[in-house]
Each structure stands twice: as structure tokens, then as C-alpha cells.
Design an enzyme around this catalytic site. Sequence first.
Site, PDB file in Angstrom:
ATOM      1  N   ASN A   1       0.774  -1.141  -0.110  1.00 46.01           N
ATOM      2  CA  ASN A   1      -0.144  -0.044  -0.006  1.00 46.01           C
ATOM      3  C   ASN A   1       0.976   1.213   0.087  1.00 46.01           C
ATOM      4  OD1 ASN A   1      -1.799   2.115   0.622  1.00 46.01           O
ATOM      5  ND2 ASN A   1      -2.395   1.169   2.566  1.00 46.01           N
ATOM      6  N   TRP A   2       0.903   1.929  -1.247  1.00 44.78           N
ATOM      7  CA  TRP A   2       1.823   2.944  -1.108  1.00 44.78           C
ATOM      8  C   TRP A   2       1.413   4.072  -0.675  1.00 44.78           C
ATOM      9  CZ3 TRP A   2       3.927   2.609  -7.091  1.00 44.78           C
ATOM     10  CH2 TRP A   2       4.615   1.361  -7.379  1.00 44.78           C
ATOM     11  N   LYS A   3       0.126   4.121  -0.321  1.00 48.64           N
ATOM     12  CA  LYS A   3      -0.381   5.391   0.578  1.00 48.64           C
ATOM     13  C   LYS A   3      -0.360   6.686  -0.632  1.00 48.64           C
ATOM     14  CE  LYS A   3      -0.127   3.207   4.958  1.00 48.64           C
ATOM     15  NZ  LYS A   3       0.022   3.218   6.237  1.00 48.64           N
TER      16      LYS A   3
ATOM     17  N   HIS B   1      -9.247   1.411   5.174  1.00 46.63           N
ATOM     18  CA  HIS B   1      -8.098   1.462   5.663  1.00 46.63           C
ATOM     19  C   HIS B   1      -8.311   2.333   6.941  1.00 46.63           C
ATOM     20  CE1 HIS B   1      -4.110   2.474   6.805  1.00 46.63           C
ATOM     21  NE2 HIS B   1      -3.648   1.384   5.918  1.00 46.63           N
TER      22      HIS B   1
ATOM     23  N   GLU C   1      -6.646   4.716   8.208  1.00 51.23           N
ATOM     24  CA  GLU C   1      -6.487   6.146   7.938  1.00 51.23           C
ATOM     25  C   GLU C   1      -7.437   6.792   7.266  1.00 51.23           C
ATOM     26  OE1 GLU C   1      -2.945   5.556   5.602  1.00 51.23           O
ATOM     27  OE2 GLU C   1      -1.687   4.987   7.412  1.00 51.23           O
TER      28      GLU C   1
ATOM     29  N   GLU D   1      -5.275  -4.613  10.492  1.00 55.24           N
ATOM     30  CA  GLU D   1      -4.059  -3.806  10.817  1.00 55.24           C
ATOM     31  C   GLU D   1      -4.273  -3.150  12.040  1.00 55.24           C
ATOM     32  OE1 GLU D   1      -2.245  -2.673   6.959  1.00 55.24           O
ATOM     33  OE2 GLU D   1      -3.835  -1.364   7.254  1.00 55.24           O
TER      34      GLU D   1
ATOM     35  N   GLY E   1       2.644   2.172  10.771  1.00 50.93           N
ATOM     36  CA  GLY E   1       3.729   3.210  10.690  1.00 50.93           C
ATOM     37  C   GLY E   1       4.655   3.746  12.149  1.00 50.93           C
TER      38      GLY E   1
ATOM     39  N   SER F   1       3.826  -2.095  10.116  1.00 49.69           N
ATOM     40  CA  SER F   1       5.057  -2.169  10.484  1.00 49.69           C
ATOM     41  C   SER F   1       5.655  -3.639  10.000  1.00 49.69           C
ATOM     42  CB  SER F   1       5.830  -1.902  11.837  1.00 49.69           C
ATOM     43  OG  SER F   1       5.267  -0.268  12.154  1.00 49.69           O
TER      44      SER F   1
ATOM     45  N   GLY G   1       3.149  -1.207   4.339  1.00 50.80           N
ATOM     46  CA  GLY G   1       3.034   0.352   3.885  1.00 50.80           C
ATOM     47  C   GLY G   1       4.580   0.727   3.731  1.00 50.80           C
ATOM     48  N   GLY G   2       5.014   1.422   4.697  1.00 54.31           N
ATOM     49  CA  GLY G   2       6.371   1.911   4.511  1.00 54.31           C
ATOM     50  C   GLY G   2       7.442   1.253   3.660  1.00 54.31           C
TER      51      GLY G   2
HETATM   52  P1  13P Z   1       3.125   0.412   7.739  1.00 56.83           P
HETATM   53  O1  13P Z   1       3.905  -0.991   7.041  1.00 56.83           O
HETATM   54  O2  13P Z   1       4.066   1.823   7.056  1.00 56.83           O
HETATM   55  O3  13P Z   1       3.140   0.085   9.138  1.00 56.83           O
HETATM   56  O4  13P Z   1       1.746   0.535   7.096  1.00 56.83           O
HETATM   57  C1  13P Z   1       0.873  -0.464   7.182  1.00 56.83           C
HETATM   58  C2  13P Z   1      -0.456  -0.270   6.469  1.00 56.83           C
HETATM   59  O5  13P Z   1      -1.199   0.756   6.907  1.00 56.83           O
HETATM   60  C3  13P Z   1      -0.603  -0.829   5.271  1.00 56.83           C
HETATM   61  O6  13P Z   1      -1.980  -0.644   4.827  1.00 56.83           O
END
Ligand code: 13P
Length: 259
Positions: free
Chosen positions: A11-13, A97, A99, A172, A178, A218, A239-240
Site C-alpha cells: 500500500n503505497w499510500k 483503511h 487512515e 491492521e 507506521g 510495520s 506500507g512504508g
Molecule cells: P506500515 O507498514 O507503514 O506500518 O503501514 C501499514 C499499512 O497501513 C498498510 O496498509
Amino acid sequence: MIKRRHLIAGNWKMNLDVKESVKLVESIAPHIADLDEVDVLIAPPFTSLGAVNNAIGNSGIKLGAQNMHWEMNGAYTGEISGPMLKEAGCTHVILGHSERRILFKETDDLIDLKVKAAVVQGLIPILCIGETLEERENGKTFDVIKNQLDNSLLYLRKNNAGMPVSTILAYEPVWAIGTGRTASGEQAQEVHHFIRKWIKEEFNDETAARVRILYGGSVNPDNVADLMSQPDIDGGLVGGASLKADLFIKIMHFQNKLL
Ligand code: 13P
């Protein structure tokens, strides 16, 4: 026993411009061929979808979006619909998600509409659920998860056809996103098991055995093997670490670490 293929999804956000997106896909694509029973998906920002779809070519990488509106079209300024995502090459869409739930006030009711739209329009939903730190510390984790499942899958629960077995759920925990703080394999497994039991009770054994449940929060090359070795964890939503080719390639190859 049904064997579920693992899925490693990035997920590149809200990161990477078109050029950077294409470069990242081109770095990842050559490393797909040697994977065994592992699917790979990436979810770039909307603006990169078309170019990323071209760059994916026939590598086998799957393409997902990070959100969608539930209507096919109309006066919804700033929104994107399922048919638009399909036209851009998407087969999957991340929904609910944390977020979006927290920063954009998306409720389970809205998410339920989106899940319905995705299924009706032929996109595979990746539905995210998870508790906050406060909820975990107050012993509310399972209540929160059950509530999110009950309400954001309301349409599918009432649908005669049930839940398509291609549907993907992603646990999640908000406190692990993050933050560098990951749920241990054991902690995540406990919740994944609970989710699979819920699917079994709401739908049936076959659906529970087939639906993939990803873990997100993470995920990195050091913790991925422990997480993926759990019986009810069928992949990761990253994510990251999905923004760095070397890290994502290592995560895709988590099986090497199981040896
Ligand atoms: P991180 O891997 O940066 O913690 O993000 C997880 C995430 O929200 C994937 O959708």
C-alpha cells in the site's frame, strides 16, 4: 485441507510520482518469477495507476487502488468509481483503511456500501479492520473487530450469494501502523483466528477456509517470516517498506527465511 496462497500487498499510500512509481515496479517485477505460491499486489496512488499498469505488463503483479466511491458515476467531486479503477487496470481495491476511517471519518456504513459496490462491479475488496491502542489496552480488541466485521460486511452477510471467496480481509492494528511497533506473530494469530471463526459462523466452512486474511502494521524483512508462519496469516499489507524495492523484494521472499 485447502491451502491458501500468500499475498504480499504494497500500500503505497500518498507517495511516489508517476516516474518513481514506474521505477519501483520495474525493480520489483523481475523478482516475481521465482516466487512459490506467493501473489504480489501493489496499490499506488490514483495518478500512477495507468502508468503502473503498463509497467506491470505480464509480470503477474496485481494492481489495486486504495479507495473508491460506491456509485458508478455522478456529482461526487474528488471521488473515483469502481468502473474507473477497472479501466485503469485494477482488479483489487483497499477499503476501510484506518487512515480513511480516522482521518476522513469513514464509517462502517460507508465502507459497507463500498464493499457492496466493489463486489457488484467485479473488483476484489481488501477490507481493513483493526483496533486502536486504547481499545487494545481496555481489552476491547475482539469487540471492535467483531463490530467492524458485522457492520462493514452487512451487505455480504445479507447477500444470498454470501461472501465471494476471493474477498480479502486485512487485520491492521492501528497502533502498529507506521510506528515500527509490530504485533508479534502470536498476537496477530490470535486475532486472525478470531476473524476466521467469525467468517465460519457468518458464512460457512468453505468460505472461512478460502478467504485470505492479511496482517498489516510495520511489516518488514525481519518480522515477516514469524508473521507468515502463523496458520491464519495469509499475507501482509505493507506500507512504508513497500516503497523501497530492496525491502519489498525481501518481504516477498519471506519463505527463504523460513528455511
Ligand atoms: P506500515 O507498514 O507503514 O506500518 O503501514 C501499514 C499499512 O497501513 C498498510 O496498509
